[in-house]
Scaffold this active site. Structure first.
Site, PDB file in Angstrom:
ATOM      1  N   TRP A  82       5.400  55.429-105.387  1.00  0.00           N
ATOM      2  CA  TRP A  82       6.272  56.430-106.391  1.00  0.00           C
ATOM      3  C   TRP A  82       7.219  56.144-106.095  1.00  0.00           C
ATOM      4  O   TRP A  82       8.671  56.567-106.587  1.00  0.00           O
ATOM      5  CB  TRP A  82       5.371  57.479-106.712  1.00  0.00           C
ATOM      6  CG  TRP A  82       4.976  58.112-105.817  1.00  0.00           C
ATOM      7  CD1 TRP A  82       4.308  58.668-105.111  1.00  0.00           C
ATOM      8  CD2 TRP A  82       6.377  58.435-104.524  1.00  0.00           C
ATOM      9  NE1 TRP A  82       4.154  59.148-103.994  1.00  0.00           N
ATOM     10  CE2 TRP A  82       4.722  59.630-103.805  1.00  0.00           C
ATOM     11  CE3 TRP A  82       7.703  59.244-104.859  1.00  0.00           C
ATOM     12  CZ2 TRP A  82       5.714  60.116-102.960  1.00  0.00           C
ATOM     13  CZ3 TRP A  82       7.508  60.619-103.478  1.00  0.00           C
ATOM     14  CH2 TRP A  82       6.837  61.382-103.021  1.00  0.00           C
ATOM     15  N   HIS A 109      -1.231  52.856-103.244  1.00  0.00           N
ATOM     16  CA  HIS A 109      -0.956  53.842-102.884  1.00  0.00           C
ATOM     17  C   HIS A 109      -1.946  53.654-100.957  1.00  0.00           C
ATOM     18  O   HIS A 109      -3.128  52.792-101.374  1.00  0.00           O
ATOM     19  CB  HIS A 109      -1.747  54.960-102.988  1.00  0.00           C
ATOM     20  CG  HIS A 109      -0.764  56.439-102.353  1.00  0.00           C
ATOM     21  ND1 HIS A 109      -1.664  56.498-101.505  1.00  0.00           N
ATOM     22  CD2 HIS A 109       0.141  57.206-102.823  1.00  0.00           C
ATOM     23  CE1 HIS A 109      -0.723  57.550-100.963  1.00  0.00           C
ATOM     24  NE2 HIS A 109      -0.013  58.261-101.783  1.00  0.00           N
ATOM     25  N   GLU A 115      -2.004  53.953-108.634  1.00  0.00           N
ATOM     26  CA  GLU A 115      -1.913  54.625-107.397  1.00  0.00           C
ATOM     27  C   GLU A 115      -2.368  53.088-107.027  1.00  0.00           C
ATOM     28  O   GLU A 115      -2.341  53.373-105.491  1.00  0.00           O
ATOM     29  CB  GLU A 115      -2.146  55.937-106.527  1.00  0.00           C
ATOM     30  CG  GLU A 115      -0.937  56.704-108.324  1.00  0.00           C
ATOM     31  CD  GLU A 115      -1.808  58.446-106.846  1.00  0.00           C
ATOM     32  OE1 GLU A 115      -2.181  58.730-106.946  1.00  0.00           O
ATOM     33  OE2 GLU A 115      -1.113  59.261-107.121  1.00  0.00           O
ATOM     34  N   GLU A 122      -1.994  67.349 -98.313  1.00  0.00           N
ATOM     35  CA  GLU A 122      -1.224  66.531 -98.466  1.00  0.00           C
ATOM     36  C   GLU A 122      -0.212  65.555 -97.530  1.00  0.00           C
ATOM     37  O   GLU A 122       0.579  66.475 -97.724  1.00  0.00           O
ATOM     38  CB  GLU A 122      -1.246  65.275-100.171  1.00  0.00           C
ATOM     39  CG  GLU A 122      -2.222  66.541-101.256  1.00  0.00           C
ATOM     40  CD  GLU A 122      -1.555  65.964-102.549  1.00  0.00           C
ATOM     41  OE1 GLU A 122      -0.608  65.040-102.528  1.00  0.00           O
ATOM     42  OE2 GLU A 122      -2.276  66.261-103.862  1.00  0.00           O
ATOM     43  N   GLU A 155      -0.858  70.423-107.612  1.00  0.00           N
ATOM     44  CA  GLU A 155       0.651  70.880-107.610  1.00  0.00           C
ATOM     45  C   GLU A 155       1.055  71.201-108.959  1.00  0.00           C
ATOM     46  O   GLU A 155       1.404  70.745-109.214  1.00  0.00           O
ATOM     47  CB  GLU A 155       1.236  68.876-106.937  1.00  0.00           C
ATOM     48  CG  GLU A 155       1.392  69.169-105.942  1.00  0.00           C
ATOM     49  CD  GLU A 155       1.228  67.367-105.411  1.00  0.00           C
ATOM     50  OE1 GLU A 155       2.206  66.384-106.685  1.00  0.00           O
ATOM     51  OE2 GLU A 155       2.585  66.704-104.513  1.00  0.00           O
TER      52      GLU A 155
END
Ligand code: GAL
Length: 692
Positions: A342, A385, A382, A334, A172
């Site tokens: 988040w 997640h 994470e 993704e 990213e």
């Protein structure tokens, strides 16, 4: 470094040619589906079990080594790829291709400790540190050198490996607002080049005669402070351009380096679709772009009470339409498989929503889709997640089952796939481009004139209307040709020059329908007002004189009436003196300018020019004006409710329902249902085959 840049320069041409000629993906595959797997997170004894299950669920590729620099180069100059070789071999054993990554988002600790000058510094002076990620400065020549050394080793090792299909650079990669000394020095160099080493030119461009801001030399220039009140916005505009160029150069140089070794492997990166980012598509050595998208994370952008579990109906569509035109090929790197960690709150997606998002990506014409991530992490940032499997490493999550179902469904469509551009004539007839440049938003945001103005919301009013028409939309920049599009809309395109106005004029004269909206071409490319009547750069094109503009209190909207129907507005309203040959659409109802128009349209050569000098409160005005105009131009449109979209690719039509009610779709003549039913429940998809 010099040698590297020289090689980069030589390879640049080759990369450009390859890009145009290599068909990286086959129509018959429609879309490939993959998943992120981080071998370094897991006990090696489990890798084979995991990769076998990845294959059994139907996935076709895995994504490796995204954040593994510490494992790839445990000490400076000592590389260890043996563990990754074993993971690649296991992937191949289970027929999984591999996307390899460059790990530059996570430099190892030895690097940050030995070379602390590479650490990114924020505007408030905080220097980022080891212990998270994305803490290195792209503007640091030293950081780039260290990164390129590692990437070169990786590319030498895997560049000819046929098990590796492609590369993802960094993660990213965003525009960094970096106050590192290296960034300041690089900014000065950028300005020296931009202003031909002539400080007078820069002073003129930045209007520094104002408030004693004048500079005597480039060495006096520092990075502008965003948070300092009234900071010179011409300087900020150039700083944003510079910051974008740092990211795109870093990516471009990485891609060129890999291409020295890579055979038949594509190179891309996973951009964030954010209208703040100005570098997307500006690294020409990338073969195509891909993006990341997260759909539910707390903000209620969906429809109805449970809309926050489904997401904004146009969020993926807009990203598709933004990224696809860059190179004609795109993928999604993704896509959320379930809850994220988040968001403001992190709800479970509505059952069916994950599959709905997958079909949304597919509908835009993508060549691949990949999910973040296979296993839910047991430690680290994470932990909460979701993955395709849960914390035990084997139980498939609801989202995992939806992925598996999507993959099975795509496989049933493959034998029926036609070339990607097989689309119905009425759909193609309403093809529309939106002309977009981040610089307009950057410039407007520093001088909004009305705190309620929102450039992105203004653009979305047009986009949402076009999607309700069932129109294929390309968000394009000025590098693209305008002529292929029957309609071109330039919303709030503030920064312009006579050359662009000439291109718009040629487009309309040649038969295009040009729509310009408020605030367009009111400044030059440096953000200055031309020394001429305000807004007059457009007068030869639209025929209008912009008499003045007005802005209203947020809680006291003004009214504008068209054909007896009243619309409301607050943020921006222009009062026009139209040309004699213009048709005016509607007029203001209130104030001392009641009865005067904000919207005009007129014929120009074989086409038309429309100017919409008003931003409505809710988008109803934009919708009705475009509906009227498309009818006037004999362009067929649909009237889909918000939440329902229709797109075509490879001879298939894909109808998606993000709304909170079932939607019944009328099949076009000769079409047949392949997946789903014509009455489409919430979070469901219908796939049809169009007639030959
Ligand atoms: C993305 C990021 C991934 C991962 C993910 C979690 O923005 O690229 O590396 O952190 O968020 O949702």
């Amino acid at each position: 470094m010099k040698r590297l840049l020289w090689v980069a320069a030589c390879l640049f041409g080759i990369a450009g040619t390859l890009k145009a000629q290599t068909p990286w993906f086959a129509d018959r595959d429609l879309t490939l589906t993959g998943v992120y797997y981080y071998p370094e997170h897991w006990n090696e004894a489990q890798w084979e079990r995991d990769l076998k299950q990845v294959r059994d669920l139907g996935f076709e590729f895995v994504h490796f080594a995204e954040f593994a620099w510490a494992q790839l180069e445990p000490e400076e100059g000592r590389y260890d790829f043996a563990w990754l070789d074993r993971a690649v071999a296991l992937a191949a054993k289970y027929d999984l291709k591999v996307v390899m990554c460059t790990s530059t988002a996570t430099p190892p600790v030895w690097l940050s400790r030995k070379y602390p000058e590479i650490l990114l510094k924020q505007e408030d002076g905080m220097v980022l540190d080891h212990g998270a990620r994305q803490h290195a400065s792209f503007a640091s020549p030293l950081y780039r050198r260290l990164a390129y050394r590692m990437i070169e080793e990786l590319a030498r090792h895997y560049g000819t490996d046929t098990r590796i299909v492609g590369w993802q650079l960094d993660n990213e990669p965003a525009v960094q607002f970096d106050y590192n000394l290296a960034a300041e020095l690089a900014f000065r160099d950028y300005l020296r080049q931009r202003y031909h080493n002539n400080i007078g030119e820069l002073n003129d461009a930045w209007g520094t005669a104002f408030w004693s801001e004048v500079y005597a030399s480039f060495d006096q220039i520092t990075l502008p402070k965003f948070r300092q009140m009234f900071m010179n916005h011409h300087q900020i505009l150039d700083y944003r351009r510079f910051a974008a160029s740092q990211t795109n150069d870093f990516l471009n140089e990485q891609a060129l380096l890999i291409k020295r070794y890579a055979r038949d492997q594509w190179v891309t990166t996973n951009y964030i679709p954010n209208y703040e980012e100005g570098h997307i598509g500006r690294s020409p050595a990338l073969d195509f772009v891909s993006y990341t998208r997260y759909m539910v994370y707390g903000d209620n952008e969906g429809i109805g009470r449970r809309g926050y579990r489904v997401g904004n109906p146009l969020r993926i569509a807009y990203a598709n339409d933004f990224f696809r035109p860059v190179d004609g090929t795109y993928g999604v790197m993704e896509l959320q498989p379930g809850q994220v960690n988040w968001g403001s709150i992190n709800p479970q997606p509505l059952p069916g929503a994950v599959r709905l998002w997958l079909w949304s990506v597919f509908a835009g014409g993508s060549d691949f889709v990949c999910t973040y991530r296979y296993r839910q992490p047991l430690y680290g940032t994470e932990q909460y997640h979701y993955g395709i499997v849960g914390t035990d490493g084997v139980s498939v999550t609801p989202g995992g089952h939806e992925y598996a179902r999507f993959i099975r469904e795509v496989k049933t469509l493959r034998p029926k796939a036609k070339p990607k551009e097989t689309k119905p004539a009425d759909y193609l007839a309403r093809r529309t481009a939106i002309l977009f440049n981040h610089e307009n938003a950057w410039s407007i945001d520093r001088q909004k004139q009305n705190s309620t103005w929102n450039t992105d919301a203004h653009i979305q009013k047009y986009y949402r209307t076009l999607k309700s028409f069932g129109a294929p939309v390309d968000i394009i920049d000025e590098q693209k040709e305008f002529a292929p599009y029957p309609v071109l809309i330039a919303p709030a395109y503030q920064l312009a020059d006579p050359a662009l106005v000439a291109r718009w004029t040629d487009y309309a004269r040649g038969g295009g329908h040009l729509v310009l909206t408020c605030r367009t071409a009111q400044k030059d490319r440096y953000g200055r007002l031309p020394e001429a009547p305000f807004g007059s750069m457009l007068t030869p094109l639209t025929g209008n004189t912009l008499d003045f503009y007005d802005l209203l209190l947020p809680n006291d909207p003004g009214r504008y009436v068209i054909d007896g129907k009243t619309y409301t507005w607050n943020t921006w309203g222009e009062i026009l003196l139209p040309a004699a040959d213009s048709q005016t659409l509607g007029s203001y109802v209130d104030e001392y300018y009641a009865g005067r128009p904000a919207i005009t349209t007129r014929a120009l050569g074989k086409g038309t020019v429309t100017y919409i000098g008003i931003d409505s409160t809710d988008g109803a005005l934009e919708r009705d004006v475009l509906t009227k105009l498309y009818a006037q131009w004999n362009i067929p449109t649909l009237d889909l409710p918000y939440g329902v979209t229709l797109e075509y690719r490879n001879g298939f039509g894909i109808v998606l329902n993000y709304s909170d009610k079932p939607y019944t779709f009328s099949l076009p003549p000769g079409a047949t249902v392949l997946i789903g039913e014509t009455t489409i429940p919430t979070a469901e998809a219908l796939v049809i085959a169009i007639s030959d």
